[in-house]
Structures are given as C-alpha cells and as structure tokens.
Enzyme design. Structure first.
Site, short mmCIF file in Angstrom:
data_model
loop_
_atom_site.label_atom_id
_atom_site.label_comp_id
_atom_site.label_asym_id
_atom_site.label_seq_id
_atom_site.Cartn_x
_atom_site.Cartn_y
_atom_site.Cartn_z
N PRO A 1 56.79 -20.41 51.08
CA PRO A 1 57.05 -18.98 51.21
C PRO A 1 58.23 -18.72 52.13
CG PRO A 1 54.71 -19.45 51.41
CD PRO A 1 55.41 -20.77 51.43
N GLU A 2 59.12 -17.82 51.71
CA GLU A 2 60.27 -17.46 52.54
C GLU A 2 59.98 -16.13 53.22
OE1 GLU A 2 64.12 -18.40 50.97
OE2 GLU A 2 63.31 -19.79 49.50
#
Length: 316
Positions: free
Chosen positions: A2-3
């Site tokens: 996840p960014e």
C-alpha cells in the site's frame, strides 16, 4: 505494498467509523495479546496517517502504530460508510446499500453491514449475516465496537506507542504533502544533498513519505527524469516540481481511491483507466510494451529492491 494514498484512506475510515465508543481490542492470532490488553476498553479519539504509517490514538494517551508493509491489510465490517471509488477498482461482489434511493454500492456515506478490505486496493465484499463476524485468517489485532469491526492481518509493524515514541517515529520520516503542506523545502534539501539516484531517493521514506513503486515510476516519467540521475544533480526547480506533482497525485489518490497517473483522459479512455490498472499508468508494469508517447519499449531494472520502469528515450 500500500502506498500513501491507501493509508490516508484507511485512516479516514477509522475516523468515520471507530472514533467515540469504547473499543474491544483483542488478538485472535495471539501475537499481539499483551499490546491488545493495553488498549482494550478505551476509545479511539484520533487516527493519523503519515506516509505509509498509521497511528490510532486512544483516550488514555496510548497509540496503536501500524505499518502494513508488503502483505498487510485491514478488513472492515459492520455498519460502515465507505468512501467512493470506481467499481472497476474495488472488485469483489457489491453489497446492497441500505438507504432510501441509494442504488449504488459506491455511494459515499451509505451505511452497510458488509466487509471491506483495504490495502493496496480496496475490495467491497458480501454482506455479513452474523455479528460480530468470525475472524478470517491470521488476525493480528481486532478492534470491535457495537456496530463496526476492523481486523488487521500481515502487518510489518503493529505496536503500542506513547506520544513520545509516536513523535520520534514521525520525526524519522520525510515530509508527506497531506501532513506537511509546507514540506517542499525539506524535500528539495533531502534530494539535492545526496549523491544517490533519484529513483532510489523517492523510495526512501526518510526523504519523502508515502511514495512506493507505482508512484515512483510514474512521477519520474511525468517529469521525464532519468531514474539514475543523482539527487545532487537535480536543479532546484525540477525537485520542486517533483514535490508538487507528488502532492497533486497523492490528493487525487485519496479522493478517488485510485493511482490514476495519466492526465487528460476522456471518454472511453477514461472509463478504461478507471476500470483497469493496465490502462491508467504511463510506464508502471509495462516492460517491453511501447511507450505511450514515443513507442520505445519500456525498460525495467531493479532499484531499491523493487522493479523500476522507465522509457529510455523520453527519460533522459
């Protein structure tokens, strides 16, 4: 992994659905039993995201710090209101929205008793029939209120911190545009004082917080930057433009739930981009495919432990 935009959306989900009532905190897996006992029965009063890290403050001044890492995810269930996002991105079965004249499962603010998985992407899953639902898989920590539950699986970090420890963790991170709107100067200094490739610097969370593999490749292409250019060789105006583009893409990602990095799309092109990751990026994950600008095959190499994608002709 996840960014930054995903973690900010997760923090918003907690703020919307979990602040207020006392929370039953447990560790079904058993690996967080001692930490859960320190938080059990207390209310969440604040959720914060900084880069890829999230912090939940409880009413007795202890915090839960979570870094999802490569494999972590939060599963939400219950009467939760879900941020809107393209149906093509969510995947899974759509749940029926509870509410007058609400026919779309993507409507903001619509309560539903269902499951929502939030990690790199978001998946709306079938409604639940038993409350509370049984934990699925190896749940490190469960947060349960009378109407909502959040299960955490596979994080890199899950720990209880004091405010002093939270401040020390955040102090080690580079600026996040949504937390540090005036962080442009610090970002430029972090980049220009180092003789390290800009493609590596953008993945260094002490240089800038929240950028991961997708945003790295896309930011560099949008700037037409050679990924191997040392940070110290970047002109100040170029470094400033990188920061501003990151601020723009991050805000867009939080609002839409998507890493849509191609501007100016309209009509069928825009609909394809919303529905499929393959149609929304300039270079990411397109090894050997023709550059969307010049037709040169997209190159790939490993940098900072992850696959880097770029156009050898346009990014010089």
């Amino acid at each position: 992994m996840p960014e930054g935009h995903s973690v900010h959306r997760i923090a918003r989900q907690f703020a919307r659905s979990f602040t207020g009532p006392p929370v039953a905190v447990s560790s079904p897996q058993g690996r967080f039993t001692a930490g859960a006992a320190r938080l059990d029965g207390h209310a969440i009063v604040q959720s914060r995201a900084v880069g890829k890290q999230m912090f939940l403050e409880f009413d007795h001044h202890l915090w839960l710090r979570v870094h999802l890492g490569m494999y972590g995810a939060w599963d939400f269930a219950g009467d939760i209101a879900v941020d809107p996002v393209s149906p093509g991105e969510r995947g899974g079965r759509a749940a029926k929205v509870v509410g007058a004249n609400e026919d779309s499962p993507w409507s903001i603010g619509a309560p539903r008793r269902t499951r929502l998985r939030m990690a790199e992407s978001e998946q709306l899953q079938p409604e639940i029939n038993v409350w509370p639902p049984e934990p699925i898989g190896q749940v490190r920590v469960r947060l349960l209120t009378p109407v909502a539950v959040a299960d955490l699986r596979g994080p890199t970090v899950c720990e209880v911190q004091t405010i002093e420890e939270v401040d020390a963790t955040i102090a080690r991170l580079g600026p996040d545009p949504l937390v540090d709107p005036d962080g442009e100067g610090r970002f430029v200094e972090n980049v220009r004082r180092r003789n390290v490739a800009i493609g590596q610097l953008l993945m260094d969370q002490e240089v800038v917080a929240g950028i991961g593999n997708v945003y790295r490749a896309e930011l560099l292409f949008r700037a037409r930057l050679d990924p191997y250019t040392p940070g110290k060789d970047l002109p100040t105006d170029v470094a400033r433009a990188l920061w501003r583009d990151w601020a723009y893409l991050l805000k867009l990602g939080v609002e839409t739930g998507q890493m849509l990095t191609m501007d100016g799309l309209e009509g069928e092109d825009l609909e394809r981009a919303k529905a499929s990751r393959d149609d929304r990026h300039w270079v990411y994950h397109r090894t050997g495919e023709p550059c969307r600008v010049c037709g040169t095959p997209i190159a790939m190499a490993v940098m900072a432990g992850r696959n880097l994608y770029w156009c050898p002709k346009d990014q010089v």
